[in-house]
Design a protein around this motif. Structure first.
Motif, PDB file in Angstrom:
ATOM      1  N   ILE A 207       0.812  -1.216   0.000  1.00  0.00           N
ATOM      2  CA  ILE A 207       0.000   0.000   0.000  1.00  0.00           C
ATOM      3  C   ILE A 207       0.847   1.268   0.000  1.00  0.00           C
ATOM      4  O   ILE A 207       0.414   2.310  -0.493  1.00  0.00           O
ATOM      5  N   GLU A 208       2.076   1.208   0.525  1.00  0.00           N
ATOM      6  CA  GLU A 208       2.922   2.404   0.531  1.00  0.00           C
ATOM      7  C   GLU A 208       3.647   2.568  -0.799  1.00  0.00           C
ATOM      8  O   GLU A 208       3.817   3.690  -1.287  1.00  0.00           O
ATOM      9  N   ILE A 209       4.080   1.462  -1.381  1.00  0.00           N
ATOM     10  CA  ILE A 209       4.721   1.532  -2.697  1.00  0.00           C
ATOM     11  C   ILE A 209       3.713   2.059  -3.726  1.00  0.00           C
ATOM     12  O   ILE A 209       4.048   2.857  -4.597  1.00  0.00           O
ATOM     13  N   ASP A 210       2.436   1.640  -3.598  1.00  0.00           N
ATOM     14  CA  ASP A 210       1.395   2.131  -4.510  1.00  0.00           C
ATOM     15  C   ASP A 210       1.197   3.645  -4.387  1.00  0.00           C
ATOM     16  O   ASP A 210       0.661   4.276  -5.294  1.00  0.00           O
ATOM     17  N   GLN A 211       1.586   4.210  -3.227  1.00  0.00           N
ATOM     18  CA  GLN A 211       1.457   5.656  -3.027  1.00  0.00           C
ATOM     19  C   GLN A 211       2.732   6.401  -3.396  1.00  0.00           C
ATOM     20  O   GLN A 211       2.809   7.608  -3.182  1.00  0.00           O
ATOM     21  N   GLY A 212       3.730   5.683  -3.901  1.00  0.00           N
ATOM     22  CA  GLY A 212       4.934   6.365  -4.374  1.00  0.00           C
ATOM     23  C   GLY A 212       6.036   6.494  -3.352  1.00  0.00           C
ATOM     24  O   GLY A 212       6.896   7.369  -3.464  1.00  0.00           O
ATOM     25  N   VAL A 213       6.052   5.608  -2.351  1.00  0.00           N
ATOM     26  CA  VAL A 213       7.129   5.688  -1.374  1.00  0.00           C
ATOM     27  C   VAL A 213       8.429   5.172  -1.988  1.00  0.00           C
ATOM     28  O   VAL A 213       8.415   4.358  -2.922  1.00  0.00           O
ATOM     29  N   VAL A 214       9.536   5.705  -1.512  1.00  0.00           N
ATOM     30  CA  VAL A 214      10.868   5.194  -1.854  1.00  0.00           C
ATOM     31  C   VAL A 214      11.632   5.091  -0.545  1.00  0.00           C
ATOM     32  O   VAL A 214      11.290   5.749   0.438  1.00  0.00           O
TER      33      VAL A 214
ATOM     34  N   ALA B 285      12.594   8.226   1.352  1.00  0.00           N
ATOM     35  CA  ALA B 285      11.483   8.951   1.975  1.00  0.00           C
ATOM     36  C   ALA B 285      11.173   8.394   3.356  1.00  0.00           C
ATOM     37  O   ALA B 285      10.919   9.135   4.310  1.00  0.00           O
ATOM     38  N   THR B 286      11.179   7.076   3.470  1.00  0.00           N
ATOM     39  CA  THR B 286      10.889   6.456   4.760  1.00  0.00           C
ATOM     40  C   THR B 286      11.929   6.861   5.801  1.00  0.00           C
ATOM     41  O   THR B 286      11.597   7.267   6.917  1.00  0.00           O
TER      42      THR B 286
ATOM     43  N   ALA C 136      13.851   9.441   5.584  1.00  0.00           N
ATOM     44  CA  ALA C 136      13.789  10.898   5.758  1.00  0.00           C
ATOM     45  C   ALA C 136      12.767  11.260   6.828  1.00  0.00           C
ATOM     46  O   ALA C 136      12.980  12.165   7.639  1.00  0.00           O
ATOM     47  N   MET C 137      11.660  10.536   6.843  1.00  0.00           N
ATOM     48  CA  MET C 137      10.635  10.828   7.857  1.00  0.00           C
ATOM     49  C   MET C 137      11.107  10.394   9.244  1.00  0.00           C
ATOM     50  O   MET C 137      10.834  11.058  10.242  1.00  0.00           O
TER      51      MET C 137
ATOM     52  N   ALA D 157      15.473  13.574  -0.479  1.00  0.00           N
ATOM     53  CA  ALA D 157      14.198  13.558   0.265  1.00  0.00           C
ATOM     54  C   ALA D 157      14.476  14.341   1.543  1.00  0.00           C
ATOM     55  O   ALA D 157      15.275  13.902   2.358  1.00  0.00           O
TER      56      ALA D 157
ATOM     57  N   THR E 171       0.064  -2.010  11.952  1.00  0.00           N
ATOM     58  CA  THR E 171      -0.238  -0.807  11.166  1.00  0.00           C
ATOM     59  C   THR E 171      -0.765   0.309  12.063  1.00  0.00           C
ATOM     60  O   THR E 171      -1.400   1.234  11.586  1.00  0.00           O
TER      61      THR E 171
ATOM     62  N   PHE F  54       5.813  -2.283   4.009  1.00  0.00           N
ATOM     63  CA  PHE F  54       5.094  -1.442   4.963  1.00  0.00           C
ATOM     64  C   PHE F  54       4.742  -2.254   6.209  1.00  0.00           C
ATOM     65  O   PHE F  54       4.789  -3.477   6.212  1.00  0.00           O
TER      66      PHE F  54
END
Lengths: 381, 147
Positions: A125-132, A135-136, A138-139, A190, A238, A365
């Motif tokens: 579900i996170e890859i489908d939203q464009g995560v790399v 980014a993970t 970086a957060m 990122a 989750t 995820f």
């Protein structure tokens, strides 16, 4: 359990090897290890090869080319912890008395994927939203800075330290030291990371020989003893999680310290999974190298430098040595072995007696990291 | 994903369409709660990933949560033209990764509302899904495009 030793190591230097396939890189490292140790292929009783993108039967495609053909061999995939996981399985076999001599290889060719961020191939579900991956991390970095008062300059200190170490390591991918100004002028990836806060996509391979005490004595080569070998998986959920505390590293390290009877204060060097600069803070704290929320100060004060309180990533870490993902856990063991037998050359940690190697694998995820491997090694007199 | 034609006539593709509902008040996530161990899961599922129980109930989230952390992605994968902002949003017991309106990272703990918005573009087809928007005093901050 029987004692387990590392009695040899070899690395195909990390870098961009566009014309060398993963199998070719693996053959290079495995052949160098056999030549260096004088062990003949028929003495190898099993093989474990860590790789993420190497494809089906990469273990066979490497080992059969150096005469390890017919023995049980296994390809091991555990994301960035693949190499460490392969070593753990080999360790289990020797510790249990099943084998006396096992070959471990880690290998990857990432140039095959071109540039950019590491390809994430498992739909979620996170890859489908464009995560790399940047980014993970970086957060995680943003939250750590928010909670501790550390700054981007502290992240930069990690890059400067590890690039400085790697500049002296002939096996490293990035062999040029960088200044803080150069890190902060490098391309944004990122926020708050620039390019030099991130490890490069590298190609390379590493190999180590694991053996029993009897085999090591007969071989008569310098050895390091594996005092702990532990793998853990991420705890999936989750709901809300504290992303400034990598519990997977905490759990894996606790088990390794218990297995070895060695405490964090005993460590002379740590090869840590610094895929991004923030990872050195997160994992150093979870490994117990420093108080929670204080790792950035330890780096600023030079405690993690070669010659400091505990050398963290004297080989350059992933930030400098590079990160051919499946090879990383095995090359960490190779670097630790050379440190403990006193042949690490320009990156030698003075009087290194106790080493810890650490990899975490991410990319899915619901967990901060999917897998973690830790090894603790000691010098043998 | 689900292919839809928006009122404007532009074909769009909805990412994670089966995991949320969209009304006038914003986006509600479809959360699964385990009646045995009370764990909450997003995306929803038929088995509890903590106790493996199958006695589950569906819960719709509210439309507002809090940003745990946020970043501006400046090198993205195919289909997601950079730069774009991502945030982890804590909402009604689950944490969801969502695209975020604006051009800078949200400060941790910023209140956000979930709304429907564009998250990417695949070969000319806009990708839409739930998107976080910073709110202050309960009102969504208007972006340049809204004014």
């Amino acid at each position: 359990m029987n004692n387990v030793y590392i009695a040899g190591a070899a690395v195909h230097p990390f870098g961009k090897h566009k014309t060398l396939s993963a199998a070719t890189l693996g053959v290079s490292a495995a052949a160098a290890l056999l030549a260096d140790t004088g062990v003949t292929p028929d003495a190898i009783q099993a093989g474990f090869v860590g790789s993420v993108y190497g494809g089906s039967l990469i273990a066979q495609r490497i080992l059969q080319r150096v005469g390890v053909s017919g023995q049980p061999v296994f390809t091991v995939e555990n994301a960035c912890a693949s190499g460490g996981s392969a070593a753990n399985l080999a360790w289990q076999g020797v510790a249990a008395g099943v084998y006396d001599c096992v070959l471990v290889v880690g290998v990857e060719n990432l140039s095959a994927f071109g540039g950019g961020t590491l390809p994430l191939t498992t739909a979620d579900i996170e890859i489908d939203q464009g995560v790399v991956m940047p980014a993970t991390y970086a957060m995680r970095a943003q939250r750590y800075l928010h909670e501790t008062g550390a700054t981007v300059a502290d992240l930069t200190n990690v890059a400067v330290k590890n690039r400085s170490n790697g500049a002296l390591n002939p096996r490293a991918h990035l062999r040029k030291a960088v200044t803080a100004e150069e890190v902060e002028a490098s391309r944004p990836v990122a926020d708050p990371f620039n390019l030099f806060h991130c490890c490069p996509n590298s190609d390379g391979a590493a190999a180590v020989l694991l053996c029993s005490e009897a085999f090591a004595k007969q071989l008569g080569r310098p050895t390091a003893r594996i005092r702990a070998s532990v793998v853990r998986s991420g705890q999936f959920h989750t709901s809300y999680r504290d992303m400034t505390w990598p519990d997977i590293t905490d759990r894996t390290a606790s088990a390794a310290y218990e297995m070895s009877g060695i405490a964090p204060a005993d460590l002379d060097l740590v090869e840590l999974h610094d895929a991004f600069a923030i990872a050195e803070f997160l994992h150093a704290e979870a490994l117990g190298l420093t108080e929670r929320g204080k790792a950035y100060r330890a780096v600023a004060d030079g405690e993690f430098a070669i010659g400091g309180r505990v050398a963290v990533s004297p080989s350059g870490g992933l930030l400098s040595r590079g990160h051919p993902v499946g090879a990383t856990g095995v090359t960490q063991l190779a670097e630790a072995y050379w440190q403990l037998i006193g042949t690490a050359g320009d990156i030698q940690v003075p009087n290194a007696q106790v080493a810890l190697t650490h990899t975490t694998g991410g990319g899915i995820f619901g967990v901060d990291n999917g897998a973690c491997s830790i090894h603790i090694l000691t010098a043998e007199d | 994903m689900r292919n839809e034609t928006a009122p404007t006539g532009v074909a769009t593709r909805v990412v994670a369409a089966e995991y949320f509902t969209h009304g006038d008040d914003g986006v509600h996530l479809r959360i699964t709660e385990c009646r045995n161990c009370s764990s909450r899961w997003f995306p929803p599922g038929a088995i509890c990933s903590r106790c493996a129980g199958t006695n589950l109930t569906d819960v719709n989230s509210g439309t507002t949560g809090v940003a745990y952390a946020s970043t501006v992605v400046r090198v993205g994968p195919p289909g997601f033209p950079a730069p774009y902002v991502l945030s982890y949003v804590d909402i009604d017991g689950v944490r969801v990764l969502a695209h975020t309106e604006g051009d800078s990272a949200l400060t941790p703990d910023t209140p956000v509302a979930l709304t429907l918005g564009e998250v990417g573009n695949e070969d000319g087809t806009p990708l839409v899904s739930y998107v976080a928007r910073a709110i202050s005093d309960g009102v969504g901050i208007q972006t340049e495009g809204d004014r």
